[in-house]
Structure formats: C-alpha cells, structure tokens
Design an enzyme around this catalytic site. Structure first.
Site, short mmCIF file in Angstrom:
data_model
loop_
_atom_site.label_atom_id
_atom_site.label_comp_id
_atom_site.label_asym_id
_atom_site.label_seq_id
_atom_site.Cartn_x
_atom_site.Cartn_y
_atom_site.Cartn_z
N LYS A 53 0.84 -1.20 0.00
CA LYS A 53 0.00 0.00 0.00
C LYS A 53 0.87 1.25 0.00
CE LYS A 53 -3.81 -2.45 2.04
NZ LYS A 53 -4.37 -3.08 3.22
N GLN A 97 -5.15 -2.14 9.21
CA GLN A 97 -4.95 -3.45 8.57
C GLN A 97 -5.55 -4.55 9.44
OE1 GLN A 97 -3.67 -3.85 5.48
NE2 GLN A 97 -4.00 -6.05 5.60
N ASP A 120 -11.62 1.85 3.44
CA ASP A 120 -11.92 0.42 3.27
C ASP A 120 -13.41 0.17 3.07
OD1 ASP A 120 -9.75 -1.40 3.26
OD2 ASP A 120 -9.43 -1.12 5.42
N1 GUN Z 1 -6.93 -7.52 5.44
C1 GUN Z 1 -7.21 -8.26 4.34
N2 GUN Z 1 -7.81 -7.51 3.41
C2 GUN Z 1 -7.92 -6.28 3.92
C3 GUN Z 1 -8.45 -5.06 3.43
O1 GUN Z 1 -8.97 -4.95 2.31
N3 GUN Z 1 -8.36 -3.99 4.27
C4 GUN Z 1 -7.82 -4.08 5.49
N4 GUN Z 1 -7.81 -2.99 6.26
N5 GUN Z 1 -7.32 -5.19 5.98
C5 GUN Z 1 -7.38 -6.28 5.20
#
Ligand code: GUN
Length: 285
Positions: A53, A97, A120
C-alpha cells in the site's frame, strides 16, 4: 479457450489516472491526498500488504503515513490514535490493517474511524450507504472486480451471478454490488448443500473462499466468467487462488489469474478511495 482478465494492467492504468489527478490537485494548490495506514503487531502477511500500500501511494502521488504499532499497543491507545487522525484535516483516509491481534475488538476499532475517512468502506455507515445505493466509499475488492468486469465488457445485468463466500470484506458486498448492477445473485457458503449444482448455473462465478483448488472444472458452466479472489499457497508454497486454474481455464469465457487478477485491482481502488476522500474533504470543508 478463455481470455485472461489482466488486473495488473488495468490497475496500472487506474493508478496512472490517480497520479495525474493528484498532480492536478497539487498544481491547483490543493493538499496531497493522505492515507494513514495502521498496522498492529507482527503478522508477516499483513506487513507485506501494508508495504504494498505504501508503494502504491508513492506511485499515485499520495502521501502515506504509516503507524507500525506493537501488538500490545492496547485498544484504548489505538482508539485515541484513530480519534486524533479523524480530527487531523491533513489526513484524508484511515486504514487499519486486518486482522488485528486477537485481544482487540475489531468491530469497535473499525467503527471508530470517521465514515468520511473510511477508505476500506468497512464502517456500518458505508455498508449501509452501499446497500441502499447511496454515494459513498465502496469496498476495494468488490469494487475492483466490477471495474475489471466493465473493462472486459461483461455486464452482470440479468446474469446468474454466484458468489462463493460470505465474508463482510468480500462475499457480502460483492453480492450487493452485483445486485446493484441487476445481476441475479446467489450467495453460497460453507453450509451450502450441493454446491456444484449451484456454481454450475453461474454465468459469473466469484470465489472468495480461501482454499486452493476449491473450484473444480465440474463446478463450472462452459462459457462462464470466473473471478478468483483467493490468495492461497499450494503445497509447493506457490501463490494460487481458489480455482483449479489449469482445469477451469479451458471452460471459461473469461478468467482472472492469481496473481495478477483481483489483487492489484483491490490495491488500485484503495488509492481511488483515498483520492475520493480528499475530494470529499474539499466539498464538505
Ligand atoms: N486484510 C485483508 N484484506 C484487507 C483489506 O482490504 N483492508 C484491510 N484494512 N485489511 C485487510
């Protein structure tokens, strides 16, 4: 023989467009979009996702603010950090996350993020907005899948769409977004009986199960579009999806590879949501 849907190429195109928008904003004297990324603990897969990211942010001209916190940081301290980021006008998007270490109340943490910074789209307000078709953030993986289908001229309207998996992150929102596009949607899951009978009816089959080799050739209708959300390791430790690719590819009309299909699209939509968050900030002050 099927055509592969190239998520990597489309994601690169989207990221370039975002970078141009970010440059244009900078030229107009507007703030750079800024994403706060919070990682709690040492989960190695999460660390890789967070690093990716950060790389995406650099490519897109987005500022990233990483918060790498120890597993014992504490829920109250984490909530205070989110409060501070919610109140910081320079921060447009906030991402925690997942999964959080076991002792944390994940729902409580997610619900603390301001819905206007919830890139998200996991906050119940954004889930609700998506469900009733109001404007707002869309969850990255399902929204990325729709963009990929659009790119290849695949319209879900009137088609039998089968989503295997009912997670809050992928399965449920995927079903809702396909429904919004007038698909006839079935959600199958671990308790579904006679799964193959259901998947064989799918014109568009989305698998978000998390098991290598779960979708076999006998579960696929010839000519189906197959979207593989799985991110698994096979016995040799190689990254693979849920779909037995070698067996299903000859049957499908379109299919996403793993890697290079859905994954890069998820990442590109996160960047798009961050840009959207910055523009939202300009509109609401
Ligand atoms: N863990 C696995 N996929 C995601 C996601 O799309 N966003 C976040 N914040 N954590 C994750």
């Amino acid at each position: 023989m099927s055509e592969r849907m190239d998520g990597k190429a489309l994601a690169a195109k989207i990221k370039k467009e975002i970078a141009l928008c970010a440059e244009k904003r900078a030229a107009e004297g507007k703030a750079r979009p800024c994403l706060a990324v919070i990682l709690v603990g040492e989960d190695p897969a999460s660390a890789v996702y967070v690093r990716n990211k950060e790389k995406d942010c650099v490519e897109c001209g987005i500022e990233s603010r990483p918060y790498k916190l120890p597993a014992d940081y504490g829920e109250e301290a984490l909530l205070s950090l989110i409060d501070r980021l919610n109140d910081d006008p320079a921060v447009h998007g906030i991402l925690v996350q997942l999964p959080l270490p076991k002792r944390y109340d994940q729902r409580r943490v997610i619900e603390r993020i301001s819905p206007d910074k919830d890139v998200d789209a996991f906050h119940p307000v954004n889930v609700g907005r998506m469900t009733i078709g109001e404007k707002g953030f869309l969850p990255c993986t399902p929204a990325g899948i729709l963009e990929l289908l659009d790119e290849y001229g695949i319209d879900p309207a009137g088609k039998n769409c089968v989503v295997v998996g009912r997670s809050n992150i992928v399965g449920k929102p995927m079903a809702l977004l396909l429904l919004r596009r007038n698909g006839t949607v079935t959600v199958a899951h671990s308790k579904t009986r006679d799964l193959a009978d259901i998947t064989r009816r799918a014109d568009i089959l989305v698998s978000a199960v998390g098991k290598a080799g779960f979708i076999r050739a006998d579960m696929v209708k010839p000519g189906a579009v197959i979207v593989d959300v799985g991110m698994n390791r096979n016995e040799e430790g190689k990254l693979c999806g849920d779909v037995d690719f070698a067996a299903c590819e000859p049957l499908a009309s379109y299919i996403t590879p793993v890697p290079g299909g859905v994954g890069p699209m998820t990442r590109a939509i996160l960047m798009k949501n961050t840009l959207y968050a910055a523009e939202l900030k300009e509109n609401i002050g």
